[in-house]
Design an enzyme around this catalytic site. Structure first.
Site, PDB file in Angstrom:
ATOM      1  N   GLY A  11       0.982  -1.397  -0.223  1.00  0.00           N
ATOM      2  CA  GLY A  11       0.505  -0.213  -0.391  1.00  0.00           C
ATOM      3  C   GLY A  11       0.985   1.247  -0.117  1.00  0.00           C
TER       4      GLY A  11
ATOM      5  N   HIS B  91      -3.122   7.796   6.498  1.00  0.00           N
ATOM      6  CA  HIS B  91      -1.817   8.208   6.371  1.00  0.00           C
ATOM      7  C   HIS B  91      -2.618   9.471   5.711  1.00  0.00           C
ATOM      8  CE1 HIS B  91       1.995   6.201   6.163  1.00  0.00           C
ATOM      9  NE2 HIS B  91       1.548   5.152   5.838  1.00  0.00           N
TER      10      HIS B  91
ATOM     11  N   HIS C  14      -4.919   1.265   6.968  1.00  0.00           N
ATOM     12  CA  HIS C  14      -3.039   1.549   7.302  1.00  0.00           C
ATOM     13  C   HIS C  14      -3.122   2.942   6.510  1.00  0.00           C
ATOM     14  CE1 HIS C  14       1.246   1.396   7.851  1.00  0.00           C
ATOM     15  NE2 HIS C  14       1.662   2.473   7.321  1.00  0.00           N
ATOM     16  N   GLU C  15      -3.700   2.895   5.361  1.00  0.00           N
ATOM     17  CA  GLU C  15      -3.326   4.197   3.650  1.00  0.00           C
ATOM     18  C   GLU C  15      -4.175   5.229   4.224  1.00  0.00           C
ATOM     19  OE1 GLU C  15      -1.275   3.990   2.184  1.00  0.00           O
ATOM     20  OE2 GLU C  15      -0.206   1.104   3.353  1.00  0.00           O
TER      21      GLU C  15
ATOM     22  N   GLN D 298       2.844   9.998   1.017  1.00  0.00           N
ATOM     23  CA  GLN D 298       4.510   9.212   1.478  1.00  0.00           C
ATOM     24  C   GLN D 298       5.340   9.513   0.137  1.00  0.00           C
ATOM     25  OE1 GLN D 298       2.125   5.510   2.488  1.00  0.00           O
ATOM     26  NE2 GLN D 298       4.186   5.171   2.953  1.00  0.00           N
TER      27      GLN D 298
ATOM     28  N   CYS E 118       5.670   0.087   7.350  1.00  0.00           N
ATOM     29  CA  CYS E 118       4.880   0.909   6.739  1.00  0.00           C
ATOM     30  C   CYS E 118       6.496   1.654   5.706  1.00  0.00           C
ATOM     31  CB  CYS E 118       5.546   2.359   7.161  1.00  0.00           C
ATOM     32  SG  CYS E 118       4.693   4.155   6.387  1.00  0.00           S
ATOM     33  N   LEU E 119       5.958   1.572   3.971  1.00  0.00           N
ATOM     34  CA  LEU E 119       7.823   2.046   3.341  1.00  0.00           C
ATOM     35  C   LEU E 119       7.740   3.437   3.666  1.00  0.00           C
ATOM     36  CD1 LEU E 119       5.572   1.201   0.351  1.00  0.00           C
ATOM     37  CD2 LEU E 119       7.669  -0.560   1.237  1.00  0.00           C
TER      38      LEU E 119
HETATM   39 NI    NI Z   1       2.362   3.305   5.794  1.00  0.00          NI
END
Ligand code: NI
Length: 180
Positions: free
Chosen positions: A49, A144, A140-141, A54, A98-99
């Site tokens: 995701g 963000h 989660h996304e 991000q 998380c990225l």
């Molecule tokens: Ni994340």
């Protein structure tokens, strides 16, 4: 294909990851190109995701693909202005990462099933129910888009520990970039 660009993923801590993203007014060519870039960047990372903030774009769009089996067909999804409109009482715990917070994982508890409403790339409204990893990922996304990270669900001590590790990582990366 063609014309897709890998975008740089911001690392925590970064003020852009703490900001609330703006609603998207209309789906145009530029937005579709951004969605392509986001999917490409997510698959390349690799991740399941990615939300626009991000990559430093404070707009309410996210991409995801929670198909984990390498032999299964990919299921890329693009969600514009996503909104959770229903959730189960039943909760689910998942070891999230998380990225923007590489190599750090922690258990987060969230509703096991969520109903989400969003606008698709064709401009049409979609509603769908997500469960399993898809439910975790979409929540989660969407977090963000509201300037919230998975570590914001953790106890302060654990959150601070991860943040300090990330500050150290960013210092190291900056030093490496400087020294070539
Ligand atoms: Ni994340």
């Amino acid at each position: 294909m063609g014309g897709m660009t890998l975008r740089k993923i911001l690392l925590h801590p970064d003020p852009r990851l703490k900001a609330k993203a703006d609603p998207i007014g209309s789906v145009d060519t530029e937005l579709r190109a951004l969605a392509d870039d986001m999917l490409e960047t997510m698959y390349d990372a690799p991740g399941i995701g990615l939300a626009a903030p991000q990559i430093g774009i404070l707009q309410r769009m996210l991409v995801m693909d929670c198909v984990k089996d390498e032999n299964a067909s990919p299921e890329p999804m693009v969600l514009i202005n996503p909104e959770i409109i229903g959730q189960s009482d039943e909760l689910n715990v998942y070891d999230e990462g998380c990225l923007s917070i590489p190599d750090q994982y922690a258990e987060v508890e969230r509703p096991a099933v969520v109903k989400v409403k969003w606008t698709g790339l064709d401009g049409k409204e979609v509603q769908e129910e997500f469960d399993g990893l898809w439910a975790t990922c979409v929540q989660h996304e969407i977090d963000h888009l509201n300037g919230k990270l998975f570590i914001d669900h953790l106890k302060p001590l654990k959150r601070q520990m991860i943040t300090r590790k990330m500050q150290k990582l960013k210092r190291e990366l900056a030093r490496e970039a400087k020294n070539g």
